[in-house]
Design a protein around this motif. Structure first.
Motif, PDB file in Angstrom:
ATOM      1  N   VAL A   1     -19.843  13.240 -27.262  1.00 55.77           N
ATOM      2  CA  VAL A   1     -20.074  13.850 -26.071  1.00 55.77           C
ATOM      3  C   VAL A   1     -20.628  15.142 -25.782  1.00 55.77           C
ATOM      4  N   LEU A   2     -20.115  16.507 -26.405  1.00 56.41           N
ATOM      5  CA  LEU A   2     -20.741  17.508 -26.230  1.00 56.41           C
ATOM      6  C   LEU A   2     -22.441  17.419 -26.160  1.00 56.41           C
ATOM      7  N   PHE A   3     -22.779  17.025 -27.333  1.00 56.32           N
ATOM      8  CA  PHE A   3     -24.774  16.808 -27.814  1.00 56.32           C
ATOM      9  C   PHE A   3     -25.701  16.202 -26.925  1.00 56.32           C
ATOM     10  N   THR A   4     -24.441  15.156 -26.406  1.00 59.31           N
ATOM     11  CA  THR A   4     -25.756  14.004 -25.303  1.00 59.31           C
ATOM     12  C   THR A   4     -25.141  14.535 -24.123  1.00 59.31           C
ATOM     13  N   ILE A   5     -23.995  15.237 -23.390  1.00 60.78           N
ATOM     14  CA  ILE A   5     -23.781  15.738 -21.878  1.00 60.78           C
ATOM     15  C   ILE A   5     -24.861  17.969 -22.166  1.00 60.78           C
ATOM     16  N   SER A   6     -24.650  17.819 -23.004  1.00 52.92           N
ATOM     17  CA  SER A   6     -25.873  19.614 -22.839  1.00 52.92           C
ATOM     18  C   SER A   6     -26.935  18.649 -22.507  1.00 52.92           C
ATOM     19  N   SER A   7     -28.016  17.750 -24.150  1.00 51.54           N
ATOM     20  CA  SER A   7     -28.910  17.818 -23.454  1.00 51.54           C
ATOM     21  C   SER A   7     -29.250  16.684 -22.586  1.00 51.54           C
ATOM     22  N   ASN A   8     -28.812  15.885 -22.198  1.00 53.70           N
ATOM     23  CA  ASN A   8     -28.785  15.504 -20.204  1.00 53.70           C
ATOM     24  C   ASN A   8     -29.715  15.968 -19.540  1.00 53.70           C
ATOM     25  N   ILE A   9     -28.483  16.870 -19.332  1.00 54.76           N
ATOM     26  CA  ILE A   9     -28.512  18.132 -18.389  1.00 54.76           C
ATOM     27  C   ILE A   9     -30.166  18.912 -19.162  1.00 54.76           C
TER      28      ILE A   9
ATOM     29  N   ILE B   1     -25.365  28.870 -27.293  1.00 50.20           N
ATOM     30  CA  ILE B   1     -23.896  29.939 -27.327  1.00 50.20           C
ATOM     31  C   ILE B   1     -22.943  29.564 -26.619  1.00 50.20           C
ATOM     32  N   TRP B   2     -23.425  28.456 -25.811  1.00 50.79           N
ATOM     33  CA  TRP B   2     -22.374  27.877 -25.369  1.00 50.79           C
ATOM     34  C   TRP B   2     -21.139  26.504 -25.999  1.00 50.79           C
ATOM     35  N   MET B   3     -22.035  26.174 -26.771  1.00 53.45           N
ATOM     36  CA  MET B   3     -21.129  25.267 -28.125  1.00 53.45           C
ATOM     37  C   MET B   3     -20.987  25.782 -28.764  1.00 53.45           C
ATOM     38  N   GLY B   4     -21.339  26.829 -29.106  1.00 53.49           N
ATOM     39  CA  GLY B   4     -20.880  27.719 -30.744  1.00 53.49           C
ATOM     40  C   GLY B   4     -20.192  28.227 -30.413  1.00 53.49           C
ATOM     41  N   LEU B   5     -19.775  29.109 -29.070  1.00 48.04           N
ATOM     42  CA  LEU B   5     -18.387  30.283 -28.802  1.00 48.04           C
ATOM     43  C   LEU B   5     -17.970  29.353 -28.164  1.00 48.04           C
ATOM     44  N   GLY B   6     -17.723  28.391 -27.987  1.00 49.21           N
ATOM     45  CA  GLY B   6     -16.706  27.503 -26.999  1.00 49.21           C
ATOM     46  C   GLY B   6     -16.247  26.694 -27.817  1.00 49.21           C
ATOM     47  N   MET B   7     -16.235  26.070 -29.164  1.00 48.14           N
ATOM     48  CA  MET B   7     -16.046  26.470 -30.376  1.00 48.14           C
ATOM     49  C   MET B   7     -15.204  27.087 -31.208  1.00 48.14           C
ATOM     50  N   VAL B   8     -15.490  28.366 -30.985  1.00 53.48           N
ATOM     51  CA  VAL B   8     -14.701  29.156 -31.652  1.00 53.48           C
ATOM     52  C   VAL B   8     -13.645  29.492 -30.921  1.00 53.48           C
TER      53      VAL B   8
ATOM     54  N   LYS C   1      -7.659   9.603 -43.384  1.00 55.10           N
ATOM     55  CA  LYS C   1      -9.207  10.266 -41.935  1.00 55.10           C
ATOM     56  C   LYS C   1     -10.369   9.648 -40.938  1.00 55.10           C
ATOM     57  N   TRP C   2      -9.549   8.601 -41.660  1.00 56.92           N
ATOM     58  CA  TRP C   2     -10.440   8.271 -40.324  1.00 56.92           C
ATOM     59  C   TRP C   2     -10.652   8.196 -39.252  1.00 56.92           C
ATOM     60  N   GLY C   3      -9.254   8.359 -38.725  1.00 55.57           N
ATOM     61  CA  GLY C   3      -9.021   8.414 -37.428  1.00 55.57           C
ATOM     62  C   GLY C   3      -9.871   9.680 -36.704  1.00 55.57           C
ATOM     63  N   TRP C   4     -10.040  11.029 -37.703  1.00 55.77           N
ATOM     64  CA  TRP C   4     -10.511  12.267 -37.557  1.00 55.77           C
ATOM     65  C   TRP C   4     -11.582  12.018 -37.404  1.00 55.77           C
ATOM     66  N   TYR C   5     -12.665  11.340 -38.384  1.00 52.82           N
ATOM     67  CA  TYR C   5     -14.037  11.495 -38.362  1.00 52.82           C
ATOM     68  C   TYR C   5     -14.147  10.559 -37.243  1.00 52.82           C
ATOM     69  N   ALA C   6     -14.034   9.186 -36.004  1.00 48.86           N
ATOM     70  CA  ALA C   6     -13.624   9.079 -35.398  1.00 48.86           C
ATOM     71  C   ALA C   6     -13.929   9.555 -34.287  1.00 48.86           C
ATOM     72  N   GLY C   7     -12.487  11.148 -34.263  1.00 47.08           N
ATOM     73  CA  GLY C   7     -12.203  11.877 -33.059  1.00 47.08           C
ATOM     74  C   GLY C   7     -13.353  13.011 -33.434  1.00 47.08           C
ATOM     75  N   LEU C   8     -13.272  13.353 -34.310  1.00 42.07           N
ATOM     76  CA  LEU C   8     -15.335  14.555 -34.623  1.00 42.07           C
ATOM     77  C   LEU C   8     -16.132  13.924 -33.892  1.00 42.07           C
ATOM     78  N   TYR C   9     -16.341  12.734 -33.959  1.00 41.38           N
ATOM     79  CA  TYR C   9     -18.297  11.775 -33.674  1.00 41.38           C
ATOM     80  C   TYR C   9     -18.264  12.130 -32.486  1.00 41.38           C
ATOM     81  N   LEU C  10     -16.902  11.685 -31.723  1.00 43.00           N
ATOM     82  CA  LEU C  10     -16.415  11.696 -30.332  1.00 43.00           C
ATOM     83  C   LEU C  10     -17.240  13.198 -29.596  1.00 43.00           C
ATOM     84  N   PHE C  11     -16.016  14.156 -30.640  1.00 45.71           N
ATOM     85  CA  PHE C  11     -16.135  15.374 -29.918  1.00 45.71           C
ATOM     86  C   PHE C  11     -18.178  15.891 -29.914  1.00 45.71           C
ATOM     87  N   PHE C  12     -18.474  15.793 -31.103  1.00 48.38           N
ATOM     88  CA  PHE C  12     -20.469  16.009 -30.867  1.00 48.38           C
ATOM     89  C   PHE C  12     -20.774  15.594 -30.455  1.00 48.38           C
TER      90      PHE C  12
END
Length: 461
Positions: free
Chosen positions: A93-101, A36-43, A80-91
């Motif tokens: 960071v979010l998934f690692t922090i939440s999974s670690n918690i 919920i936090w992830m999905g709504l946060g993106m929206v 667009k390679w820079g945006w793909y790199a940015g999208l990777y960092l976006f995902f």
């Protein structure tokens, strides 16, 4: 269940069927809430940038374009390679922090997710090729096939299980999906979706339960756990109801295996048959919604139809119509187990079913799905239909769909990488036959309801 012999791709990160502690800590320790936090946060982030006049989210949510000549996609990647790199960092960071918690190893997750992201990008590139797409090999299906081949031919390192968070990815994707479905549509389809889903759920549950207990002599809690997996929402229902009726851990694992086997079969069968007999996309999605056994597999099957209408009708029937019953069914079966099946035990006689059981077992991510739909619906009230399609869709709805696509590819890769056919055949024939009898009732009944009874509605969804 990680590490168990029967662990499968659709149960990663799910709560164990044993008794659990409930409280405020669930808000940051359970993947339903994190979805919920992830999905709504993106929206909300997409809306924030939209109202701020920025195209950042539109640029960040990058996916390969449809192409016939590979030079077109190579130019796209170079630009667009820079945006793909940015999208990777976006995902990551979010998934690692939440999974670690939630208790997962951060270092292992980062390494594993990097591999998962690169493979997902390759799959999206291949799936965007027009010939491949026209053959029905949508990226989710390609992801599943790749994962199945690799996991059944090679032995993957155990630490990679950390990143194969199937249910987490698909729940996040479902919340994002809510933002693409106006709440008015959900309300309008509600009565039909609930009616059709209830008929399917009751008939399938009773069939599998009676076949398991009366025909094959399996234990009642075992039969109920199998029936829940085949009639409500697959893996989540098997785990939730298994815990409610105190089913044995190995029985819950077997029920999950049954869901996985038949879900994988239906990923291929239902879209192929739907296309052969020429079902409209909305009708095909409704049939898939009543006859698939897991959300992740159902989305793959609906996506294989190649039309957003199939995904919409599937979601209304499976997520809105069937999944939200898991809490109520778990409560009912907990009462039955305590008052009837276990009444011979003096301790169990004194046990009272907690009224909060319905809330504890309710799939919380469905709330995120509805909230995302409500938010976008309220925003859309500011625009006419023409303005909505011209302004809001490319700036907000489109980027959310792209982010959803990534989460679904993560999902199906995870399913494939954690599904090993040798492990799925080690449980004997009785559970398989009991579940198969349920399938024999479920699929034809789903066709009758989706095509003959409510077909006129689903065709125009």
């Amino acid at each position: 269940m990680n590490g168990h012999a029967q662990t499968t791709g659709m149960d990663r990160g799910l709560p164990k069927p044993a008794a659990e502690q409930h409280g405020w800590s669930e808000l940051w320790k359970k993947e339903d809430y994190w979805a919920i936090w992830m999905g709504l946060g993106m929206v909300l982030l997409a809306l924030l940038f939209f109202y701020g006049g920025s195209s950042f989210i539109k640029s960040l949510s990058v996916v390969p374009p449809s192409y016939t000549d590979f030079s077109a996609v190579s130019k796209h990647l170079a630009a667009k390679w820079g945006w793909y790199a940015g999208l990777y960092l976006f995902f990551v960071v979010l998934f690692t922090i939440s999974s670690n918690i939630m208790g997962f190893n951060a270092r292992e997750f980062i390494v594993g997710f990097t591999i998962l992201f690169v493979l997902s990008l390759l799959i999206l590139i291949v799936g965007s090729q027009k010939t491949v797409a026209n053959l029905g090999f949508e990226p989710p299906l390609l992801a599943l096939l790749l994962g199945l081949v690799v996991s059944n031919l090679f032995r993957l390192p155990k630490w990679l299980d950390t990143v194969f968070r199937t249910e987490y990815y698909v729940k996040t994707g479902i919340v994002l999906l809510g933002a693409t479905l106006p709440f008015t549509l959900i309300i309008q389809a509600g009565p039909i979706a609930f009616l059709q889903a209830t008929i399917i759920a009751v008939c399938t549950f009773v069939t599998i339960y009676l076949a398991a207990t009366r025909l094959f002599g399996l234990e009642k809690p075992f039969g109920a756990t199998l029936a829940a997996g085949g009639s409500i929402c697959g893996v989540s229902a098997s785990i939730a109801l298994g815990g409610a009726v105190k089913a044995k851990k190995e029985h819950v694992s077997i029920a999950i295996s049954m869901v996985v086997i038949w879900a994988l079969v239906m990923i291929f069968v239902l879209p192929i048959v739907s296309k052969i007999i020429g079902l409209p996309a909305g009708v095909a999605g409704a049939w898939i919604g009543t006859s698939e056994f897991a959300d992740a597999a159902g989305f793959a099957a609906a996506a294989a139809i190649g039309d957003e209408a199939a995904i919409r009708s599937f979601t209304l029937l499976k997520v809105v119509g069937r999944d939200i019953w898991v809490g109520l069914w778990s409560l009912i079966m907990a009462i039955i187990a305590c008052t009837m099946w276990e009444r011979g035990n003096s301790t169990d006689r004194r046990e009272r079913v907690n009224a909060m059981e319905i809330w504890w077992r309710f799939p919380k991510f469905v709330i995120g799905f509805f909230l995302a739909s409500v938010i976008i619906t309220l925003v859309s009230l500011q625009f006419s239909a023409a303005e909505f399609n011209k302004v809001l869709t490319p700036a907000v709805i489109g980027p959310i769909k792209n982010l959803r696509t990534w989460t679904f590819v993560f999902t199906f890769l995870s399913i494939g990488f954690t599904t090993r056919f040798r492990e799925l055949t080690s449980f004997g024939w009785k559970p398989l036959l009991a579940f198969a009898i349920g399938v024999a009732i479920n699929v034809p009944l789903g066709y009758i309801l989706s095509v003959l009874v409510f077909g006129h509605y689903w065709a125009n969804i």
